[in-house]
Scaffold this active site. Structure first.
Site: not given
Ligand code: DAK
Length: 257
Positions: A65, A108, A111, A131
């Site tokens: 997400a 997501g 998922e 998450e």
């Molecule tokens: N959201 C927004 N931006 C993201 C992102 C994300 N999930 N993942 C990466 N980015 C952005 C980074 O902020 C960065 O942007 P800038 O800073 O350059 O502007 C760009 O993408 C490149 O990312 P990194 O610089 O971080 O790249 P790396 O290679 O260093 O790292 C990484 C890659 C995938 C390990 C890292 O980006 C990371 O940890 N990302 C977050 C992963 C994460 O935590 N995902 C889970 C999110 S929570 C729902 C249904 C589903 C959900 C919620 C509610 N409902 C139905 C209500 C789901 C929730 C989730 O998925």
């Protein structure tokens, strides 16, 4: 609103959807989910589309997400979250959905993989539910579908630690069906899609529905559903064509009737 999907029809009966939000590693913002749900609904209505292949980029299938968007939502926003309806539409797509996964499939993104029916993964793919690191839990089926896919110990480990697993581990655990070299992932998914698209569409649809029921309902009810679906297909023109083609030693020409 920017367009976050590229849509092609590279094979007869096959629609290829590529997530295109590279600046955020295909993070699933509300607009992207809305576009994807609408595209799948369109594919479901389209009698020329039998199978959909969904892919991302080499670096990320989808990194979850959109965390920036999450930061802007308060409790009322979460209660009225439009993403819930988009996810519902995606998860109930009735035709076969094949995920071709390279790079990160997190939160997501993972998922979305689990809403797919067949998963072809590049050797470098990473699957995870991080998450917990944000103080939340998976919200689009991650706890339920992951446990059903990989069993309790690994699902617990992934959800409680937030640590991702690699493609080989995911294959061994039952989260993906096949591994390829990363540059061949989409090609292989299209090959599988082409094979399914050549089958009788009604049989394919009912086969998917019957298989999904196996994870949802008790065995006796599942067997009853299978029998009804089997009987229904016995009355189709495609069943006659399939049997006749076998006897005449030629490929079947299915019409979806
Ligand atoms: N959201 C927004 N931006 C993201 C992102 C994300 N999930 N993942 C990466 N980015 C952005 C980074 O902020 C960065 O942007 P800038 O800073 O350059 O502007 C760009 O993408 C490149 O990312 P990194 O610089 O971080 O790249 P790396 O290679 O260093 O790292 C990484 C890659 C995938 C390990 C890292 O980006 C990371 O940890 N990302 C977050 C992963 C994460 O935590 N995902 C889970 C999110 S929570 C729902 C249904 C589903 C959900 C919620 C509610 N409902 C139905 C209500 C789901 C929730 C989730 O998925």
């Amino acid at each position: 609103m920017p367009r976050y999907l590229d849509v092609q029809a590279p094979e007869s009966g096959v629609r290829l959807i590529t997530l295109q939000r590279p600046e955020a590693l295909n993070a699933l913002c509300t607009e992207l989910l809305e576009q994807l749900a609408a595209e799948l609904e369109d594919a479901e209505r389209d009698e020329h589309t039998q199978v959909v292949v969904l892919t991302g980029s080499r670096k990320a299938f989808a990194a979850g997400a959109d965390i920036r968007e999450m930061a802007e939502r308060d409790l009322v926003g979460i209660l009225n979250d439009p993403r819930v309806a988009h996810w519902q539409r995606i998860a109930t797509f009735a035709k076969p959905l094949i995920a071709a996964v390279n790079g990160y499939a997190l939160g997501g993104g993972c998922e979305l993989v689990m809403c797919s029916d067949i998963v072809i993964a590049g050797e470098d793919a990473r699957f995870g539910q991080p998450e917990i690191n944000l103080g939340i839990i998976p919200g689009a089926g991650g706890t339920q579908r992951l446990l059903r896919a990989v069993g309790k110990p690994l699902a617990m480990q992934m959800v409680l630690t937030g640590e991702a697993i690699g493609a080989r581990h995911a294959l061994q655990a039952g989260l993906v069906s096949e591994i390829t070299q990363p540059e061949l992932t989409v090609e292989r998914a299209l090959q599988v899609a082409r094979s399914i698209a050549a089958k009788a569409p009604l049989a394919v649809r009912l086969a998917k529905e019957a298989l999904l029921k196996a994870g949802d309902i008790d065995l006796a009810s599942g067997l009853r559903f299978e029998r009804h679906a089997f009987t229904l297909l016995a009355g189709t023109a495609d069943r006659d064509e399939g049997v006749r083609a076998f006897m005449e030693k030629r490929p079947a020409r299915f019409t979806g009737r």
